[in-house]
Design a protein around this motif. Sequence first.
Motif, PDB file in Angstrom:
ATOM      1  N   LEU A   1       0.881  -1.256  -0.209  1.00 36.53           N
ATOM      2  CA  LEU A   1      -0.136  -0.154   0.000  1.00 36.53           C
ATOM      3  C   LEU A   1       0.808   1.258  -0.073  1.00 36.53           C
ATOM      4  CD1 LEU A   1      -3.021  -0.718   2.442  1.00 36.53           C
ATOM      5  CD2 LEU A   1      -2.921  -1.058  -0.063  1.00 36.53           C
ATOM      6  N   ALA A   2       1.946   1.297   0.559  1.00 34.74           N
ATOM      7  CA  ALA A   2       2.884   2.410   0.730  1.00 34.74           C
ATOM      8  C   ALA A   2       3.594   2.604  -0.409  1.00 34.74           C
ATOM      9  CB  ALA A   2       3.858   2.356   1.857  1.00 34.74           C
ATOM     10  N   ILE A   3       3.927   1.686  -1.136  1.00 33.31           N
ATOM     11  CA  ILE A   3       4.511   1.738  -2.522  1.00 33.31           C
ATOM     12  C   ILE A   3       3.584   2.322  -3.478  1.00 33.31           C
ATOM     13  CG2 ILE A   3       5.663   0.549  -4.503  1.00 33.31           C
ATOM     14  CD1 ILE A   3       6.727  -1.521  -2.470  1.00 33.31           C
ATOM     15  N   THR A   4       2.246   1.847  -3.533  1.00 32.66           N
ATOM     16  CA  THR A   4       1.357   2.216  -4.380  1.00 32.66           C
ATOM     17  C   THR A   4       0.924   3.736  -4.141  1.00 32.66           C
ATOM     18  OG1 THR A   4       0.348   0.057  -4.561  1.00 32.66           O
ATOM     19  CG2 THR A   4      -1.122   1.803  -5.335  1.00 32.66           C
ATOM     20  N   TYR A   5       0.874   4.191  -2.952  1.00 30.67           N
ATOM     21  CA  TYR A   5       0.522   5.550  -2.631  1.00 30.67           C
ATOM     22  C   TYR A   5       1.754   6.174  -3.025  1.00 30.67           C
ATOM     23  CZ  TYR A   5      -0.621   9.690   0.213  1.00 30.67           C
ATOM     24  OH  TYR A   5      -0.804  10.849   0.620  1.00 30.67           O
ATOM     25  N   MET A   6       3.064   6.017  -2.912  1.00 27.08           N
ATOM     26  CA  MET A   6       4.035   6.865  -3.365  1.00 27.08           C
ATOM     27  C   MET A   6       4.146   7.231  -4.677  1.00 27.08           C
ATOM     28  SD  MET A   6       7.191   5.934  -0.814  1.00 27.08           S
ATOM     29  CE  MET A   6       7.227   4.009  -1.001  1.00 27.08           C
ATOM     30  N   HIS A   7       3.589   5.901  -5.413  1.00 27.87           N
ATOM     31  CA  HIS A   7       3.712   6.119  -7.060  1.00 27.87           C
ATOM     32  C   HIS A   7       2.492   7.132  -7.433  1.00 27.87           C
ATOM     33  CE1 HIS A   7       6.757   3.155  -6.821  1.00 27.87           C
ATOM     34  NE2 HIS A   7       7.323   3.651  -8.015  1.00 27.87           N
ATOM     35  N   THR A   8       1.219   6.773  -6.644  1.00 28.96           N
ATOM     36  CA  THR A   8      -0.215   7.340  -7.360  1.00 28.96           C
ATOM     37  C   THR A   8      -0.669   8.154  -6.619  1.00 28.96           C
ATOM     38  OG1 THR A   8      -1.444   5.397  -6.364  1.00 28.96           O
ATOM     39  CG2 THR A   8      -0.187   4.938  -8.555  1.00 28.96           C
ATOM     40  N   GLY A   9      -0.324   8.009  -5.254  1.00 32.33           N
ATOM     41  CA  GLY A   9      -1.073   9.244  -4.426  1.00 32.33           C
ATOM     42  C   GLY A   9      -2.429   8.508  -3.922  1.00 32.33           C
ATOM     43  N   LEU A  10      -2.843   7.259  -4.057  1.00 34.54           N
ATOM     44  CA  LEU A  10      -4.039   6.670  -3.947  1.00 34.54           C
ATOM     45  C   LEU A  10      -3.959   5.403  -3.161  1.00 34.54           C
ATOM     46  CD1 LEU A  10      -5.470   6.881  -7.540  1.00 34.54           C
ATOM     47  CD2 LEU A  10      -5.886   8.428  -5.756  1.00 34.54           C
ATOM     48  N   VAL A  11      -4.969   5.022  -2.405  1.00 39.33           N
ATOM     49  CA  VAL A  11      -4.853   4.074  -1.704  1.00 39.33           C
ATOM     50  C   VAL A  11      -5.950   3.025  -2.356  1.00 39.33           C
ATOM     51  CG1 VAL A  11      -5.166   2.892   0.654  1.00 39.33           C
ATOM     52  CG2 VAL A  11      -3.930   5.194   0.416  1.00 39.33           C
ATOM     53  N   PRO A  12      -5.849   2.238  -3.132  1.00 40.19           N
ATOM     54  CA  PRO A  12      -6.694   1.682  -4.215  1.00 40.19           C
ATOM     55  C   PRO A  12      -7.470   0.295  -3.219  1.00 40.19           C
ATOM     56  CG  PRO A  12      -4.807   0.821  -4.718  1.00 40.19           C
ATOM     57  CD  PRO A  12      -4.623   1.868  -3.828  1.00 40.19           C
ATOM     58  N   ARG A  13      -6.779  -0.134  -2.148  1.00 43.82           N
ATOM     59  CA  ARG A  13      -7.271  -1.357  -1.451  1.00 43.82           C
ATOM     60  C   ARG A  13      -7.638  -0.916  -0.099  1.00 43.82           C
ATOM     61  NH1 ARG A  13      -2.363  -5.533  -2.485  1.00 43.82           N
ATOM     62  NH2 ARG A  13      -1.250  -3.519  -2.589  1.00 43.82           N
ATOM     63  N   PHE A  14      -8.539  -0.264   0.027  1.00 41.14           N
ATOM     64  CA  PHE A  14      -9.120   0.417   1.141  1.00 41.14           C
ATOM     65  C   PHE A  14      -9.330  -0.556   2.633  1.00 41.14           C
ATOM     66  CE2 PHE A  14     -12.150   2.501   4.224  1.00 41.14           C
ATOM     67  CZ  PHE A  14     -11.247   3.849   4.515  1.00 41.14           C
ATOM     68  N   PRO A  15      -9.943  -1.659   2.032  1.00 40.41           N
ATOM     69  CA  PRO A  15     -10.322  -2.779   3.099  1.00 40.41           C
ATOM     70  C   PRO A  15      -9.001  -3.265   3.806  1.00 40.41           C
ATOM     71  CG  PRO A  15     -11.522  -3.206   1.297  1.00 40.41           C
ATOM     72  CD  PRO A  15     -10.716  -2.002   0.763  1.00 40.41           C
ATOM     73  N   THR A  16      -7.914  -3.296   3.011  1.00 37.10           N
ATOM     74  CA  THR A  16      -6.470  -3.457   3.661  1.00 37.10           C
ATOM     75  C   THR A  16      -6.002  -2.535   4.375  1.00 37.10           C
ATOM     76  OG1 THR A  16      -5.985  -4.931   1.539  1.00 37.10           O
ATOM     77  CG2 THR A  16      -4.171  -4.531   2.821  1.00 37.10           C
ATOM     78  N   ALA A  17      -6.241  -1.383   4.175  1.00 32.45           N
ATOM     79  CA  ALA A  17      -5.806  -0.334   5.272  1.00 32.45           C
ATOM     80  C   ALA A  17      -6.398  -0.393   6.330  1.00 32.45           C
ATOM     81  CB  ALA A  17      -5.939   1.154   4.488  1.00 32.45           C
ATOM     82  N   VAL A  18      -7.849  -0.517   6.244  1.00 33.37           N
ATOM     83  CA  VAL A  18      -8.602  -0.723   7.766  1.00 33.37           C
ATOM     84  C   VAL A  18      -8.155  -1.955   8.526  1.00 33.37           C
ATOM     85  CG1 VAL A  18     -10.879  -1.366   8.597  1.00 33.37           C
ATOM     86  CG2 VAL A  18     -10.789   0.078   6.672  1.00 33.37           C
ATOM     87  N   LEU A  19      -7.806  -3.136   7.851  1.00 33.50           N
ATOM     88  CA  LEU A  19      -7.180  -4.306   8.439  1.00 33.50           C
ATOM     89  C   LEU A  19      -5.943  -3.875   9.072  1.00 33.50           C
ATOM     90  CD1 LEU A  19      -7.350  -6.995   9.082  1.00 33.50           C
ATOM     91  CD2 LEU A  19      -6.179  -7.626   6.929  1.00 33.50           C
TER      92      LEU A  19
END
Length: 308
Positions: A249-267
């Motif tokens: 999630l951190a890698i994706t956020y650094m490249h896109t500025g988005l958190v596409p897997r929100f349930p994972t972030a909640v977990l």
Amino acid sequence: MTAGRIAVLLPCYNEEAAIARTVEGFRAALPGATIYVYDNNSSDRTMAVAAAAGAVVRSERRQGKGAVVRRMFADIDADVYVMADGDATYEAGAAPRLVDLLVRDQLDMVVGTRVTEIAAAYRAGHQFGNKLLTGLLTRMFGQSFSDILTGYRVFSRRFVKSFPVLSAGFEIETEISIHALELAMPCAELPTAYYDRPEGSTSKLSTYADGWRILWTMVALYRSERPVTFFGAIAIVLLLVAALLAVPLAITYMHTGLVPRFPTAVLITGLTIVAVLCAFSGLILDTVTKGRREIKRLMYLQHPAPGE
């Protein structure tokens, strides 16, 4: 130094074939001792045979060796306590040596470790299980005894009267060992002979069921006596899982500025919160454990050392 009043405690269940030999053996070895037989709902003539052999016979209706030991320790007043199973498998003749060592060195427990060349008396599977559980106890508490499951032990008065028996079954020996380790009591071990059961006597130990109960008791007591380590380990595991899930999630956020897997972030957030709660639970329970240990220590110190 003198041993003072000696009580021999023999818990038993359906030991008609062995109890007379056991009582007579300890009467010969310790002539001045009072022999107590605590019957645990026997369906044979155990109580009558024990009484005829000269023992003081009492009973405990709650089933299980732990329940019997709890009753014996509460009811009997002595200076030295010798405990052995009533199945004639332990060396009664070794009792004076165990008592003398306890009194001479002012110990609180002497463990009669089992030594035998009779395969049927101490089966290979039981020996392996004992070594496995003993090794695990050593890793958990940093030290142990060479035979934590032996039923042959000699105790001081201050051990018996400071020991809050919680176990119900054969896990009582494990609880006894941990009690001695946690209060840093002076203890020793002596090898004693271990015999095969007399004809007509059968083992009450269920290898797998009682083995699991003993293992669970060790884990439960570890949680109770080492809460910081126990709950801290759980917290570390949860944090590691949360960190592993957070990396993509951190890698994706650094490249896109988005958190596409929100349930994972909640977990991840939930795992982190639970980890923190576990860590603080361990710290709080550690304070409770220290207070409880101090109370047991004070109860222990109310009684004189053996021989005094």
